[in-house]
Design a protein around this motif. Structure first.
Motif, PDB file in Angstrom:
ATOM      1  N   SER A  15       5.357   2.177  -8.390  1.00 24.79           N
ATOM      2  CA  SER A  15       5.881   2.162  -7.028  1.00 24.79           C
ATOM      3  C   SER A  15       5.946   0.730  -6.482  1.00 24.79           C
ATOM      4  O   SER A  15       5.163   0.327  -5.628  1.00 24.79           O
ATOM      5  CB  SER A  15       4.993   3.035  -6.135  1.00 24.79           C
ATOM      6  OG  SER A  15       5.558   3.149  -4.855  1.00 24.79           O
ATOM      7  N   ASN A  60       4.563   6.206  -0.799  1.00 24.61           N
ATOM      8  CA  ASN A  60       3.423   5.636  -1.523  1.00 24.61           C
ATOM      9  C   ASN A  60       2.788   4.467  -0.782  1.00 24.61           C
ATOM     10  O   ASN A  60       1.847   3.857  -1.283  1.00 24.61           O
ATOM     11  CB  ASN A  60       3.837   5.224  -2.935  1.00 24.61           C
ATOM     12  CG  ASN A  60       4.152   6.410  -3.815  1.00 24.61           C
ATOM     13  OD1 ASN A  60       3.686   7.512  -3.577  1.00 24.61           O
ATOM     14  ND2 ASN A  60       4.975   6.198  -4.836  1.00 24.61           N
ATOM     15  N   LYS A  63       1.651   1.166  -2.431  1.00 27.24           N
ATOM     16  CA  LYS A  63       0.600   1.170  -3.459  1.00 27.24           C
ATOM     17  C   LYS A  63       1.247   1.144  -4.838  1.00 27.24           C
ATOM     18  O   LYS A  63       1.784   2.147  -5.301  1.00 27.24           O
ATOM     19  CB  LYS A  63      -0.282   2.404  -3.318  1.00 27.24           C
ATOM     20  CG  LYS A  63      -1.047   2.477  -2.016  1.00 27.24           C
ATOM     21  CD  LYS A  63      -1.809   3.784  -1.940  1.00 27.24           C
ATOM     22  CE  LYS A  63      -2.360   3.969  -0.533  1.00 27.24           C
ATOM     23  NZ  LYS A  63      -2.756   5.360  -0.301  1.00 27.24           N
ATOM     24  N   CYS A  66       0.699   3.829  -7.593  1.00 27.58           N
ATOM     25  CA  CYS A  66       1.365   5.130  -7.519  1.00 27.58           C
ATOM     26  C   CYS A  66       2.662   5.092  -8.323  1.00 27.58           C
ATOM     27  O   CYS A  66       3.151   4.033  -8.688  1.00 27.58           O
ATOM     28  CB  CYS A  66       1.672   5.479  -6.060  1.00 27.58           C
ATOM     29  SG  CYS A  66       0.209   5.801  -5.063  1.00 27.58           S
ATOM     30  N   VAL A  68       6.790   6.680  -8.877  1.00 33.94           N
ATOM     31  CA  VAL A  68       7.973   7.328  -8.325  1.00 33.94           C
ATOM     32  C   VAL A  68       8.732   7.899  -9.513  1.00 33.94           C
ATOM     33  O   VAL A  68       8.943   7.211 -10.513  1.00 33.94           O
ATOM     34  CB  VAL A  68       8.870   6.348  -7.543  1.00 33.94           C
ATOM     35  CG1 VAL A  68      10.122   7.046  -7.034  1.00 33.94           C
ATOM     36  CG2 VAL A  68       8.106   5.711  -6.379  1.00 33.94           C
ATOM     37  N   ASP A  85       7.679  10.955  -4.701  1.00 33.30           N
ATOM     38  CA  ASP A  85       6.581  10.000  -4.599  1.00 33.30           C
ATOM     39  C   ASP A  85       5.260  10.763  -4.589  1.00 33.30           C
ATOM     40  O   ASP A  85       5.241  11.985  -4.658  1.00 33.30           O
ATOM     41  CB  ASP A  85       6.739   9.109  -3.361  1.00 33.30           C
ATOM     42  CG  ASP A  85       6.759   9.886  -2.046  1.00 33.30           C
ATOM     43  OD1 ASP A  85       5.790  10.624  -1.768  1.00 33.30           O
ATOM     44  OD2 ASP A  85       7.743   9.751  -1.288  1.00 33.30           O
ATOM     45  N   GLU A  86       4.149  10.027  -4.517  1.00 35.95           N
ATOM     46  CA  GLU A  86       2.822  10.631  -4.532  1.00 35.95           C
ATOM     47  C   GLU A  86       2.212  10.725  -3.141  1.00 35.95           C
ATOM     48  O   GLU A  86       1.028  11.018  -2.995  1.00 35.95           O
ATOM     49  CB  GLU A  86       1.897   9.826  -5.452  1.00 35.95           C
ATOM     50  CG  GLU A  86       2.324   9.862  -6.903  1.00 35.95           C
ATOM     51  CD  GLU A  86       1.377   9.107  -7.818  1.00 35.95           C
ATOM     52  OE1 GLU A  86       0.172   8.990  -7.498  1.00 35.95           O
ATOM     53  OE2 GLU A  86       1.854   8.620  -8.859  1.00 35.95           O
ATOM     54  N   GLY A  87       3.022  10.502  -2.123  1.00 35.29           N
ATOM     55  CA  GLY A  87       2.521  10.526  -0.753  1.00 35.29           C
ATOM     56  C   GLY A  87       2.340  11.937  -0.212  1.00 35.29           C
ATOM     57  O   GLY A  87       2.581  12.935  -0.893  1.00 35.29           O
TER      58      GLY A  87
END
Length: 137
Positions: A15, A60, A63, A66, A68, A85-87
């Motif tokens: 990311s 993310n 960060k 992380c 995508v 994303d990891e959000g």
């Protein structure tokens, strides 16, 4: 994405904005492979890069640890590209209008508006951590 018929390919990147060139190359490859019309190519590229930028910056939160993930699918007359994303997601139903006079001078806040203007359909899943962009072939 239960209506998706055929997976084409995917890319997973760290990311960081530096990986935008990898995502652009991925979009180029997918558009060539799926015979996306020249007049639609720009819309696909801009919408996906906007989704990627939002994933990195907002989803993310910058960060770099992380990931995508961008995936491409074909679905009866459409190419679909998803960006995940990891959000935790966001409230995509209550975004400020970027065309409102008080928002015209702001540097941010146009990504979702652009995606909706360029894609034939935009869907949000996983509380907004996954965006699916659909384009007619």
């Amino acid at each position: 994405m239960a209506d998706v018929r055929e997976f084409v390919k995917s890319i997973e990147v760290d990311s960081t904005i530096d990986n935008l060139t990898k995502v652009e190359a991925f979009v180029d490859d997918v558009c060539l492979e799926m015979d996306v019309r020249d007049e639609s190519y720009g819309n696909v590229l801009i919408a996906v890069t906007e989704a990627f930028n939002n994933a990195v910056q907002h989803g993310n939160q910058g960060k770099s640890t992380c990931k995508v993930v961008v995936k491409a699918y074909e679905d009866t007359g459409f190419i679909k590209l998803s960006v995940k994303d990891e959000g935790d997601g966001f409230d995509y139903d209550n975004l400020p209008d970027p065309t409102a006079p008080e928002n015209l001078e702001k540097e941010n806040g146009r990504g979702v508006f652009l995606m909706k203007s360029l894609a034939d359909e935009v869907e949000f899943e996983e509380k907004g951590a996954l965006v699916i962009l659909s384009f007619k072939l």
